[in-house]
Each structure stands twice: as C-alpha cells, then as structure tokens.
Design a protein around this motif. Structure first.
Motif, PDB file in Angstrom:
ATOM      1  N   THR A  41       0.462  -1.076  -0.481  1.00 21.85           N
ATOM      2  CA  THR A  41       0.019   0.148  -0.433  1.00 21.85           C
ATOM      3  C   THR A  41       1.143   1.099  -0.104  1.00 21.85           C
ATOM      4  O   THR A  41       0.349   2.228  -0.958  1.00 21.85           O
ATOM      5  CB  THR A  41      -0.955   0.310   1.043  1.00 21.85           C
ATOM      6  OG1 THR A  41      -1.668  -0.975   1.207  1.00 21.85           O
ATOM      7  CG2 THR A  41      -1.981   1.622   1.256  1.00 21.85           C
ATOM      8  N   ALA A  42       1.903   1.673   0.938  1.00 22.98           N
ATOM      9  CA  ALA A  42       2.721   2.631   1.098  1.00 22.98           C
ATOM     10  C   ALA A  42       3.359   2.614  -0.614  1.00 22.98           C
ATOM     11  O   ALA A  42       3.611   3.719  -1.190  1.00 22.98           O
ATOM     12  CB  ALA A  42       3.697   1.775   1.909  1.00 22.98           C
ATOM     13  N   ILE A  43       4.065   1.678  -0.863  1.00 15.65           N
ATOM     14  CA  ILE A  43       4.712   2.013  -2.423  1.00 15.65           C
ATOM     15  C   ILE A  43       3.684   1.639  -3.626  1.00 15.65           C
ATOM     16  O   ILE A  43       3.742   3.141  -4.068  1.00 15.65           O
ATOM     17  CB  ILE A  43       4.937  -0.033  -3.034  1.00 15.65           C
ATOM     18  CG1 ILE A  43       6.189  -0.288  -1.842  1.00 15.65           C
ATOM     19  CG2 ILE A  43       5.899   0.436  -4.047  1.00 15.65           C
ATOM     20  CD1 ILE A  43       6.827  -1.411  -2.073  1.00 15.65           C
ATOM     21  N   SER A  44       2.493   1.603  -3.862  1.00 17.77           N
ATOM     22  CA  SER A  44       1.398   2.218  -4.441  1.00 17.77           C
ATOM     23  C   SER A  44       0.915   3.868  -3.961  1.00 17.77           C
ATOM     24  O   SER A  44       0.896   4.411  -4.947  1.00 17.77           O
ATOM     25  CB  SER A  44      -0.227   1.075  -4.084  1.00 17.77           C
ATOM     26  OG  SER A  44      -0.698   1.440  -3.054  1.00 17.77           O
ATOM     27  N   ARG A  45       1.416   4.469  -3.323  1.00 14.95           N
ATOM     28  CA  ARG A  45       1.165   5.785  -2.836  1.00 14.95           C
ATOM     29  C   ARG A  45       1.869   6.334  -3.114  1.00 14.95           C
ATOM     30  O   ARG A  45       2.833   7.448  -1.623  1.00 14.95           O
ATOM     31  CB  ARG A  45       0.283   5.854  -1.105  1.00 14.95           C
ATOM     32  CG  ARG A  45      -0.798   4.693  -1.219  1.00 14.95           C
ATOM     33  CD  ARG A  45      -1.849   5.436   0.294  1.00 14.95           C
ATOM     34  NE  ARG A  45      -2.663   4.699  -0.093  1.00 14.95           N
ATOM     35  CZ  ARG A  45      -3.849   4.712   1.296  1.00 14.95           C
ATOM     36  NH1 ARG A  45      -3.203   5.080   2.033  1.00 14.95           N
ATOM     37  NH2 ARG A  45      -5.289   4.437   0.882  1.00 14.95           N
ATOM     38  N   SER A  46       3.492   6.052  -3.644  1.00 14.57           N
ATOM     39  CA  SER A  46       4.574   7.032  -3.439  1.00 14.57           C
ATOM     40  C   SER A  46       5.697   7.061  -2.631  1.00 14.57           C
ATOM     41  O   SER A  46       5.978   7.569  -2.589  1.00 14.57           O
ATOM     42  CB  SER A  46       4.654   7.884  -4.924  1.00 14.57           C
ATOM     43  OG  SER A  46       3.685   7.666  -6.108  1.00 14.57           O
ATOM     44  N   VAL A  47       5.780   5.839  -2.069  1.00  8.57           N
ATOM     45  CA  VAL A  47       6.615   6.102  -0.612  1.00  8.57           C
ATOM     46  C   VAL A  47       7.887   6.691  -0.417  1.00  8.57           C
ATOM     47  O   VAL A  47       8.344   6.272  -1.808  1.00  8.57           O
ATOM     48  CB  VAL A  47       6.210   5.833   0.256  1.00  8.57           C
ATOM     49  CG1 VAL A  47       6.804   3.810  -0.192  1.00  8.57           C
ATOM     50  CG2 VAL A  47       6.616   5.409   1.839  1.00  8.57           C
ATOM     51  N   ARG A  48       8.434   7.735  -0.198  1.00  5.55           N
ATOM     52  CA  ARG A  48       9.571   7.963  -0.447  1.00  5.55           C
ATOM     53  C   ARG A  48      10.424   7.810   0.890  1.00  5.55           C
ATOM     54  O   ARG A  48      11.631   7.326   0.978  1.00  5.55           O
ATOM     55  CB  ARG A  48       9.706   9.668   0.021  1.00  5.55           C
ATOM     56  CG  ARG A  48       8.659  10.093  -1.258  1.00  5.55           C
ATOM     57  CD  ARG A  48       8.783  11.959  -1.482  1.00  5.55           C
ATOM     58  NE  ARG A  48      10.504  12.535  -1.356  1.00  5.55           N
ATOM     59  CZ  ARG A  48      11.352  12.531  -1.768  1.00  5.55           C
ATOM     60  NH1 ARG A  48      11.040  12.231  -3.271  1.00  5.55           N
ATOM     61  NH2 ARG A  48      12.274  13.231  -1.702  1.00  5.55           N
ATOM     62  N   ASN A  49       9.716   7.841   1.867  1.00  2.05           N
ATOM     63  CA  ASN A  49      10.919   7.294   3.219  1.00  2.05           C
ATOM     64  C   ASN A  49      10.389   6.134   4.337  1.00  2.05           C
ATOM     65  O   ASN A  49       8.891   6.305   4.049  1.00  2.05           O
ATOM     66  CB  ASN A  49      10.708   8.451   4.717  1.00  2.05           C
ATOM     67  CG  ASN A  49      11.366   9.567   3.852  1.00  2.05           C
ATOM     68  OD1 ASN A  49      12.529   9.593   3.095  1.00  2.05           O
ATOM     69  ND2 ASN A  49      10.819  10.937   3.956  1.00  2.05           N
ATOM     70  N   THR A  50      10.757   4.753   4.440  1.00  2.00           N
ATOM     71  CA  THR A  50      10.701   3.913   5.090  1.00  2.00           C
ATOM     72  C   THR A  50      11.222   2.991   5.863  1.00  2.00           C
ATOM     73  O   THR A  50      12.279   3.089   5.422  1.00  2.00           O
ATOM     74  CB  THR A  50      10.076   2.588   4.134  1.00  2.00           C
ATOM     75  OG1 THR A  50       9.085   3.519   3.292  1.00  2.00           O
ATOM     76  CG2 THR A  50       9.506   1.284   4.787  1.00  2.00           C
ATOM     77  N   GLU A  51      10.564   2.672   7.321  1.00  2.00           N
ATOM     78  CA  GLU A  51      11.979   2.052   8.243  1.00  2.00           C
ATOM     79  C   GLU A  51      10.330   0.925   8.037  1.00  2.00           C
ATOM     80  O   GLU A  51      10.241   0.826   8.893  1.00  2.00           O
ATOM     81  CB  GLU A  51      12.057   2.762   9.380  1.00  2.00           C
ATOM     82  CG  GLU A  51      12.327   2.182  10.602  1.00  2.00           C
ATOM     83  CD  GLU A  51      12.949   3.196  11.287  1.00  2.00           C
ATOM     84  OE1 GLU A  51      13.526   2.513  13.047  1.00  2.00           O
ATOM     85  OE2 GLU A  51      12.636   4.425  11.371  1.00  2.00           O
ATOM     86  N   ILE A  52      11.224  -0.559   8.530  1.00  3.47           N
ATOM     87  CA  ILE A  52      10.991  -1.548   8.209  1.00  3.47           C
ATOM     88  C   ILE A  52      12.240  -2.161  10.017  1.00  3.47           C
ATOM     89  O   ILE A  52      12.604  -2.392   9.185  1.00  3.47           O
ATOM     90  CB  ILE A  52      10.735  -2.874   7.518  1.00  3.47           C
ATOM     91  CG1 ILE A  52       9.314  -1.702   6.009  1.00  3.47           C
ATOM     92  CG2 ILE A  52      10.125  -3.828   7.829  1.00  3.47           C
ATOM     93  CD1 ILE A  52       9.626  -2.303   5.374  1.00  3.47           C
ATOM     94  N   CYS A  53      10.998  -2.323  11.052  1.00  4.82           N
ATOM     95  CA  CYS A  53      11.797  -3.026  12.065  1.00  4.82           C
ATOM     96  C   CYS A  53      11.063  -4.578  12.637  1.00  4.82           C
ATOM     97  O   CYS A  53      10.019  -3.754  12.365  1.00  4.82           O
ATOM     98  CB  CYS A  53      11.818  -2.340  13.204  1.00  4.82           C
ATOM     99  SG  CYS A  53      12.782  -0.914  12.823  1.00  4.82           S
ATOM    100  N   PHE A  54      11.033  -5.521  12.572  1.00  4.80           N
ATOM    101  CA  PHE A  54      10.309  -6.887  12.387  1.00  4.80           C
ATOM    102  C   PHE A  54      11.679  -7.548  13.006  1.00  4.80           C
ATOM    103  O   PHE A  54      12.767  -7.506  13.181  1.00  4.80           O
ATOM    104  CB  PHE A  54      10.310  -7.619  11.746  1.00  4.80           C
ATOM    105  CG  PHE A  54       8.660  -7.844  11.834  1.00  4.80           C
ATOM    106  CD1 PHE A  54       7.490  -7.153  11.822  1.00  4.80           C
ATOM    107  CD2 PHE A  54       8.316  -9.458  11.487  1.00  4.80           C
ATOM    108  CE1 PHE A  54       6.326  -7.865  12.236  1.00  4.80           C
ATOM    109  CE2 PHE A  54       7.180  -9.861  11.392  1.00  4.80           C
ATOM    110  CZ  PHE A  54       6.436  -9.247  11.905  1.00  4.80           C
ATOM    111  N   ASN A  55      10.879  -8.223  14.788  1.00  7.04           N
ATOM    112  CA  ASN A  55      11.545  -9.082  14.937  1.00  7.04           C
ATOM    113  C   ASN A  55      12.112 -10.423  14.768  1.00  7.04           C
ATOM    114  O   ASN A  55      12.832 -11.186  15.090  1.00  7.04           O
ATOM    115  CB  ASN A  55      11.009  -9.265  16.386  1.00  7.04           C
ATOM    116  CG  ASN A  55      10.582  -7.595  17.605  1.00  7.04           C
ATOM    117  OD1 ASN A  55      12.309  -7.281  16.793  1.00  7.04           O
ATOM    118  ND2 ASN A  55      10.420  -7.756  18.314  1.00  7.04           N
ATOM    119  N   SER A  56      10.749 -10.977  14.181  1.00  7.23           N
ATOM    120  CA  SER A  56      10.772 -12.441  13.299  1.00  7.23           C
ATOM    121  C   SER A  56      11.023 -12.664  11.823  1.00  7.23           C
ATOM    122  O   SER A  56      11.061 -11.537  11.608  1.00  7.23           O
ATOM    123  CB  SER A  56       9.854 -13.016  13.452  1.00  7.23           C
ATOM    124  OG  SER A  56       7.945 -12.732  13.451  1.00  7.23           O
TER     125      SER A  56
END
Length: 343
Positions: free
Chosen positions: A12-27
């Motif tokens: 969804t974020a990419i489809s809305r032309s996202v510029r800044n993304t931070e993905i933090c996930f433990n598993s």
C-alpha cells in the motif's frame, strides 16, 4: 502485526509513492519484491531478519540512504546486486552482517556513496554466532565520511579513499595472540588508505606491532588537521609519535587516556613547530609517562594556544591533583601565549 499484514502495508505504501520507509521486525519475514523496485523510495531502513535472495529483481533509482540491520544475505552476490541497483545512493549503514557462508565477502562498491557506517556482528545461519569469519572490501571513490566499528576481521581492505574527509575507526582484534602480526599489518595497510583524511578518530584493542611492520611504514597524512585517540586506545604508542611526525598540518590533538608515551626518535615533528594549536588530554591520572608527554608537547609546540587537561577524579585525590597542576604549570613552554586549563 503479522507477516501478511506487514506485506500488505508495504504494498500500500509503495502504491502511494512512499519516499521514506522504516521496517523493524523481530521475527523472520518475507519482504515483497515490489519493495526492491520502488521508484520513489529515497530513504529505506530494514532492521529485520529478512532474506535478500539472488533471484530478486532490484532497482531503486531514487534511493539515497539505505540502512540494513540483521538482514540476511543469501550470498555475496545478493548484497552486491543490491548496492549496484541503487545508482544515486549517498549513505549506507550496515549492521549485524548475516550470511549463509562463513567466508562471505561483503563488497561495498558504489561510485556515488558519500557516507558509510559499518558495525558488523556476523551470524552464521544454523551455526550460532561467530566472528573473524567475514571479509569486507570497500571501493567508494566519492566517500567523504567513514565510521567503522570492528572492521578488522578475517580481511578488511579498501581502495584509495581519495575523497575522504572524516574517519572514525575502531579496530577490534579477537584473533589469538600469535596472529597479532597479521592483525597489525591489516591496520597499517588500511591506515594507508586514509592518507587524505582531515579528521581522524582511532581506537583499538590491545596488540603489539612488530618492529618489521612498523619500520616499513611510509604513510603520510598531509591534510590531517584533527587527530583523536579514543578512550580505549591500546595500540602501540609509537603510532602517536609516528602520526605526529607525518601530519605536518595537524592543528588539534585529543587524547582520552595516555597509557604510554614514546618520544619521537629524531627531530621535533613539523606540526608542533608550526601548526598544533589545541591539545586536550582526558582521564589524566598523574602517571609519569603522562607528565612526559605533556612536557614534550608544551616544550616543543611553538604556536600552541591552549591545552586542556581533564583529571580522572576516581584515580587521584585532591592533593594529587593539586601537585599535578603545580608540576605542569612549571613546565617549559615553547609558546608564550599557551593557556593551560585544568578540569
């Protein structure tokens, strides 16, 4: 958030032309391929045990900053392809190198990279945690700022870093004592790549540089104006006298703890005679070698403007501090305008 929700959020974020993304996930997580072909991403942070396979199509034409932590690399090729697919990348932060091979080489190659931060801690899949097993090679001709923690492992090398302005390097030697010679030569070879640097901060774990390796040094630092030796600096102190003798334009010297001092064997370094203006010494404990260093600098630094000395309060009592101040105040000074400041 469960994994399929994360993937849906990313799409969804990419489809809305996202510029800044931070993905933090433990598993462990599977990242959708569209993340690696996003045309609008400028700043991407991945701190999650996600896999970067060789088979991925990768192209991030707008990405300028990339931060990677815990990310798993299927092979050296998957990492190299990721970097080569970022044609305008300016900053790279790498932490927690995770690989499927114990001899993997991380080849940091980018013609546009300006800032590089490395703080690796290698994890071998299904084999627990290991160190001293990976290799790092740097080929970044435009690099201006380098910060590397624990770089010397099995091999750490770089092409000439001709654009480098600032470097903050921590050399960590976890090899057996009998490999000190190899470790020290790696350090010397890497320092040789920093010859154009203007501001240099160094730190290292204990080691002894063999006489043969030290006598072969031919490194000069013509642009170095600021040198800082960090609090846990434990390398052979001939390095300090060597750098002083080969950094003619040094203006600022910061030493967080003087553990030893060896006076330069020949003439007084040029930087002391014509450029050194500020000296800061921290964690001062009134040891004899500390007094010797201060005396040498004060006596020979002809244009010194200020010397700051910070006493280690837990190492000496008030009387010891008073006696130390009195002794230093009586030292001969080559610069009549030098100000002594005690803390």
């Amino acid at each position: 958030m469960i994994e399929y929700e994360l993937r849906a959020w990313i799409r969804t974020a990419i489809s809305r032309s996202v510029r800044n993304t931070e993905i933090c996930f433990n598993s462990n997580v599977y990242l959708p391929q569209c993340l690696f072909t996003c045309k609008t991403l400028v700043d991407l942070t991945l701190i999650c045990p996600a896999d970067i396979p060789v088979s991925f199509d990768v192209y991030l034409p707008a990405l300028k900053k990339l931060a990677l932590g815990i990310v798993m690399y299927e092979s050296a090729e998957s990492f190299s392809r990721l970097l080569s697919s970022c044609p305008v990348l300016e900053e790279l932060i790498m932490g927690s190198f995770v690989a499927r091979s114990s001899r993997m080489c991380f080849y940091v190659c980018s013609p546009t990279l300006i800032r590089l931060t490395l703080y690796p801690s290698l994890k071998l899949v299904a084999h627990g945690f290991y160190r001293n097993r990976y290799r790092v090679k740097i080929d970044t001709p435009a690099l201006r700022y380098l910060r590397a923690y624990e770089p010397i492992s099995e091999d750490f090398s770089a092409r000439a870093l001709t654009s480098l302005m600032e470097a903050d390097i921590v050399f960590v030697n976890e090899a057996p004592i009998e490999r000190d010679a190899i470790h020290s030569r790696n350090i010397l070879e890497f320092l040789g790549r920093l010859y154009n640097v203007k501001c240099l901060k160094l730190s290292t774990t204990p080691m002894k540089v063999p006489d043969s390796a030290f006598s072969a040094l031919t490194i000069r630092f013509p642009n170095l104006t600021k040198l800082e030796l960090a609090a846990n600096w434990r390398v052979d102190w001939r390095f300090l006298s060597y750098i002083l003798g080969n950094a003619d334009n040094l203006e600022v010297l910061i030493i967080h703890k003087v553990t030893c001092w060896i006076e330069p064997p020949h003439q007084v370094p040029t930087c002391l005679l014509s450029h050194l203006r500020t000296v800061t010494i921290s964690l001062f404990e009134c040891a004899e070698h500390e007094f010797e260093l201060i005396s040498y600098i004060l006596r020979n630094a002809k244009v010194l403007k200020r010397m700051d000395i910070h006493f280690e309060l837990h190492g000496i009592d008030l009387k010891g501090k008073f006696d130390g101040i009195k002794r230093i105040s009586l030292f001969e000074r080559g610069s009549k305008t030098c100000e002594l400041v005690f803390h």
